[in-house]
Design an enzyme around this catalytic site. Structure first.
Site, PDB file in Angstrom:
ATOM      1  NE  ARG A  41      -2.449   0.983   3.403  1.00 37.79           N
ATOM      2  CZ  ARG A  41      -2.391   0.314   4.591  1.00 37.79           C
ATOM      3  NH1 ARG A  41      -3.030  -0.855   4.711  1.00 37.79           N
ATOM      4  NH2 ARG A  41      -1.895   0.513   5.794  1.00 37.79           N
ATOM      5  CE1 TYR A  58     -17.228  14.360 -13.896  1.00 41.11           C
ATOM      6  CE2 TYR A  58     -16.339  13.633 -11.573  1.00 41.11           C
ATOM      7  CZ  TYR A  58     -16.915  13.264 -12.725  1.00 41.11           C
ATOM      8  OH  TYR A  58     -16.953  12.069 -13.011  1.00 41.11           O
ATOM      9  CG  ASP A 115     -10.815  18.376 -12.229  1.00 40.94           C
ATOM     10  OD1 ASP A 115     -10.023  18.004 -12.981  1.00 40.94           O
ATOM     11  OD2 ASP A 115     -11.817  17.796 -11.981  1.00 40.94           O
ATOM     12  CE  LYS A 130     -13.167  11.384 -17.380  1.00 39.22           C
ATOM     13  NZ  LYS A 130     -13.442  12.425 -16.636  1.00 39.22           N
TER      14      LYS A 130
HETATM   15  C1  LIG Z   1     -14.312  12.395 -15.331  1.00 38.36           C
HETATM   16  C2  LIG Z   1     -13.895  13.537 -14.485  1.00 38.36           C
HETATM   17  C3  LIG Z   1     -13.551  13.207 -13.117  1.00 38.36           C
HETATM   18  C4  LIG Z   1     -13.544  12.047 -12.365  1.00 38.36           C
HETATM   19  O1  LIG Z   1     -12.856  11.146 -12.980  1.00 38.36           O
HETATM   20  P1  LIG Z   1     -13.008   9.539 -12.494  1.00 38.36           P
HETATM   21  O2  LIG Z   1     -12.059   8.698 -13.056  1.00 38.36           O
HETATM   22  O3  LIG Z   1     -14.188   9.332 -13.620  1.00 38.36           O
HETATM   23  O4  LIG Z   1     -13.431   9.497 -11.334  1.00 38.36           O
HETATM   24  C5  LIG Z   1     -12.820  14.509 -12.373  1.00 38.36           C
HETATM   25  N1  LIG Z   1     -13.093  15.710 -13.060  1.00 38.36           N
HETATM   26  C6  LIG Z   1     -13.292  15.869 -14.417  1.00 38.36           C
HETATM   27  C7  LIG Z   1     -13.096  17.310 -14.923  1.00 38.36           C
HETATM   28  C8  LIG Z   1     -13.790  14.785 -14.977  1.00 38.36           C
HETATM   29  O5  LIG Z   1     -14.085  15.044 -16.355  1.00 38.36           O
END
Ligand SMILES: *Cc1c(COP(=O)(O)O)cnc(C)c1O
Length: 392
Positions: free
Chosen positions: A60, A113, A185, A210
């Site tokens: 971990r 988000y 973010d 992403k």
């Molecule tokens: C998809 C997304 C997230 C969350 O990511 P996950 O891997 O789906 O939990 C956070 N911020 C933005 C801007 C996103 O598009």
């Protein structure tokens, strides 16, 4: 082990992401091994007693697989150190919980988000952490919303779905003056086209699901910190027992190696599609900051090195049936959530706001422009928009 690049700063970003963290690969392999590990055994009592100072002490707390990916993402974003987590949302929740406690105040961008918003309105609220939403375009006037107990200003630029570009340096300066930190973010830019730390951020988060993974086949989050924010974040991450499966981390590192070429092509295709859509009479607005005259273009041009493949459009007012005719007949755009993979996607959305008001009348669509030929993507959208216009 392979050779570690001694002075990565002298190389271009594309060279750096190809070469980052090579020291974790052994036996002359190009890629590091995928270590499946929980127990790590110690050779003797002295090593066991001194385990906190060993490079690896328990699954971990890190393996060569996690360290390789984390080292590479920290280098990509120009930060101090990184931890990866099981999803983008877990990266966001862990980062917020690291820097907020009962009685603290959080300034959250109104275009966050949606699950980030939900986190603030449910879990954080229940813990006694108060959130105020702010206009993404507020700039240095954010000072007026900062209170003595404001600990974190959270940014997301461009904003989810509606793509507002924030004046990150102005907001960061105001936050720092008041003793608060900034968390961003940074998913849209892949951590590549926007250098969060060079623009004053203290923590940069990505849904690595992403563009870093890039192939829609794994979920992953990343949190990169400065040297100052790292200890507090690391403590929270480890206390919460965060870790991620090695195969998913490997997919993240594999995806990262091709980020430069993929983003370049996403951008090229997205610009072609955005220009086509801008000229179509069923389209009211194209929300894609790389497009000249689009909302946020000036700030995007000042602060970003490129644009990814995610955009939105506002259509002229249309019926539900007409919108369905557009969407249901698309051949190349899958309808689904997430983005950043090689494939094109579309989803309708309704903006959710509390500090600002969304005034556009027509339906909104979010498009992820994939790596297909833009000729085919444009033809598919052209037929879809014709179906929309033919249906009452
Ligand atoms: C998809 C997304 C997230 C969350 O990511 P996950 O891997 O789906 O939990 C956070 N911020 C933005 C801007 C996103 O598009």
């Amino acid at each position: 082990m392979s050779k570690k690049i001694a002075n990565p700063e002298k190389f271009q970003p594309a060279t750096r992401i190809v070469n980052a963290a090579h020291e974790y690969a052994e036996h002359g392999m190009v890629n590091p091994a995928v270590y499946h590990a929980s127990t790590i055994v110690f050779p003797d009592v002295a090593a066991l007693n001194n385990r906190a100072n060993q490079p690896y002490s328990y699954g971990r707390y890190g393996t060569p697989t996690s360290r390789a990916l984390e080292t590479a993402i920290a280098e990509l974003e120009g930060g101090y150190k990184c931890k990866v987590s099981p999803s983008g949302l877990s990266a966001i929740s862990c980062a917020l919980l690291s820097f907020l406690k009962a009685g603290d105040h959080l300034l959250m961008v109104d275009t966050a988000y949606f699950p980030t918003r939900k986190l603030c309105d449910t879990l954080l609220k229940g813990l006694g952490i108060e959130t105020t939403y702010y206009d993404p375009l507020i700039g240095k006037a954010i000072t007026s919303l900062i209170r003595p107990n404001t600990k974190v200003v959270f940014l997301e630029s461009p904003g989810s779905q509606t793509m507002e570009v924030q004046d990150v340096p102005a907001i960061a300066e105001a936050a720092h003056k008041a003793g608060a930190i900034t968390i961003i973010d940074n998913t849209w830019s892949g951590g590549y086209y926007f250098q969060a730390f060079a623009h004053g951020c203290d923590v940069s988060i990505q849904a690595a699901t992403k563009y870093i993974v890039g192939h829609s086949d794994a979920m992953l989050g990343s949190v990169v910190c400065t040297a100052e924010t790292w200890p507090q974040f690391k403590m929270c991450y480890e206390t919460m027992g965060m870790f991620t499966g090695p195969d998913d981390m490997y997919l993240g590192l594999r995806g990262l190696r091709t980020l430069d070429v993929r983003l370049e092509r996403h951008q090229k295709n997205a610009i072609a599609v955005a220009e086509y859509l801008r000229g179509h009479d069923a389209v009211e607005t194209v929300l894609y900051p790389a497009l000249s005259n689009a909302p946020g273009h000036a700030l995007w041009k000042r602060d970003f090195k490129g644009a990814s493949g995610l955009m939105s459009i506002v259509l002229k007012p249309a019926s539900e049936t007409a919108l369905t005719a557009l969407l249901d007949g698309l051949e190349l755009f899958g309808m689904g959530y997430s983005w950043g993979g090689f494939e094109s996607l579309v989803v309708p959305f309704t903006p959710i706001r509390s500090a600002t008001t969304w005034t556009a009348k027509g339906p909104c669509l979010r498009l992820h422009i994939g790596l297909e030929s833009p000729i085919d993507l444009i033809a598919d959208l052209k037929q879809g928009l014709a179906r929309l216009q033919k249906t009452a």
